[in-house]
Design a protein around this motif. Structure first.
Motif, short mmCIF file in Angstrom:
data_model
loop_
_atom_site.label_atom_id
_atom_site.label_comp_id
_atom_site.label_asym_id
_atom_site.label_seq_id
_atom_site.Cartn_x
_atom_site.Cartn_y
_atom_site.Cartn_z
N UNK A 38 0.84 -1.21 0.00
CA UNK A 38 0.00 0.00 0.00
C UNK A 38 0.88 1.26 0.00
N UNK A 39 1.97 1.24 0.76
CA UNK A 39 2.88 2.39 0.78
C UNK A 39 3.47 2.63 -0.62
N UNK A 40 3.80 1.56 -1.31
CA UNK A 40 4.33 1.68 -2.68
C UNK A 40 3.26 2.25 -3.61
N UNK A 41 2.02 1.78 -3.46
CA UNK A 41 0.93 2.32 -4.28
C UNK A 41 0.74 3.81 -4.01
N UNK A 42 0.76 4.20 -2.74
CA UNK A 42 0.59 5.61 -2.36
C UNK A 42 1.74 6.43 -2.94
N UNK A 43 2.96 5.92 -2.84
CA UNK A 43 4.12 6.63 -3.36
C UNK A 43 4.00 6.79 -4.88
N UNK A 44 3.59 5.74 -5.55
CA UNK A 44 3.43 5.80 -7.01
C UNK A 44 2.35 6.81 -7.39
N UNK A 45 1.23 6.77 -6.67
CA UNK A 45 0.15 7.72 -6.94
C UNK A 45 0.63 9.16 -6.70
N UNK A 46 1.36 9.36 -5.61
CA UNK A 46 1.86 10.70 -5.29
C UNK A 46 2.83 11.18 -6.37
N UNK A 47 3.69 10.29 -6.85
CA UNK A 47 4.61 10.66 -7.93
C UNK A 47 3.85 11.03 -9.20
N UNK A 48 2.82 10.26 -9.52
CA UNK A 48 2.01 10.55 -10.71
C UNK A 48 1.31 11.89 -10.58
N UNK A 49 0.73 12.13 -9.39
CA UNK A 49 0.05 13.40 -9.16
C UNK A 49 1.04 14.56 -9.24
N UNK A 50 2.23 14.37 -8.67
CA UNK A 50 3.25 15.42 -8.72
C UNK A 50 3.66 15.69 -10.16
N UNK A 51 3.82 14.64 -10.95
CA UNK A 51 4.19 14.79 -12.36
C UNK A 51 3.10 15.53 -13.12
N UNK A 52 1.84 15.15 -12.88
CA UNK A 52 0.72 15.81 -13.54
C UNK A 52 0.64 17.28 -13.15
N UNK A 53 0.84 17.56 -11.86
CA UNK A 53 0.83 18.94 -11.38
C UNK A 53 1.96 19.74 -12.02
N UNK A 54 3.13 19.13 -12.09
CA UNK A 54 4.27 19.79 -12.72
C UNK A 54 3.96 20.12 -14.18
N UNK A 55 3.40 19.15 -14.89
CA UNK A 55 3.08 19.36 -16.30
C UNK A 55 2.01 20.44 -16.47
N UNK A 56 1.00 20.44 -15.58
CA UNK A 56 -0.03 21.49 -15.65
C UNK A 56 0.58 22.86 -15.40
N UNK A 57 1.42 22.95 -14.39
CA UNK A 57 2.04 24.24 -14.08
C UNK A 57 2.96 24.71 -15.20
#
Length: 110
Positions: A38-57
């Motif tokens: 679950x920690x790995x899933x959360x980390x992966x999701x957080x990385x994806x969200x961070x990447x998406x946020x970076x791309x949007x910005x």
């Protein structure tokens, strides 16, 4: 209660305790594995969200830069047109001035 029975009950209780401990250890290992997963899933999701946020910005920043660039270009075009208009308005004045200077030089040489 005879001693062999007591010993047998103690042995049985120890076996039961060992089984309970083994089950608890197994359950603990499963929970740890699930928590890690679950920690790995959360980390992966957080990385994806961070990447998406970076791309949007980045896209928003590019859009802002493009808009500002267009504004600067438009302002520059307006200023260029104003300068050209002022220059066109002064052509006759400058021409008259140059003719006067030429005439003064001609008269000065004679």
């Amino acid at each position: 209660m005879p001693r062999p029975e007591v010993l047998e009950r103690i042995k049985s209780a120890e076996d039961e305790a060992d089984e309970i401990v083994a089950l608890a250890e197994n359950d603990r290992d499963e929970r740890i594995a699930e928590a890690r997963k679950r920690a790995e899933e959360i980390r992966t999701e957080a990385e994806q969200e961070a990447q998406e946020l970076k791309e949007r910005r980045l896209e928003e920043a590019r859009e802002e830069i493009d808009a500002e660039c267009e504004q600067v270009l438009e302002q520059g075009e307006q200023e260029r047109e104003a300068l050209a208009e002022r220059a066109r308005d002064r052509v006759d004045e400058v021409t008259d001035h140059v003719v006067e200077l030429f005439q003064e030089d001609v008269h000065a040489q004679t």
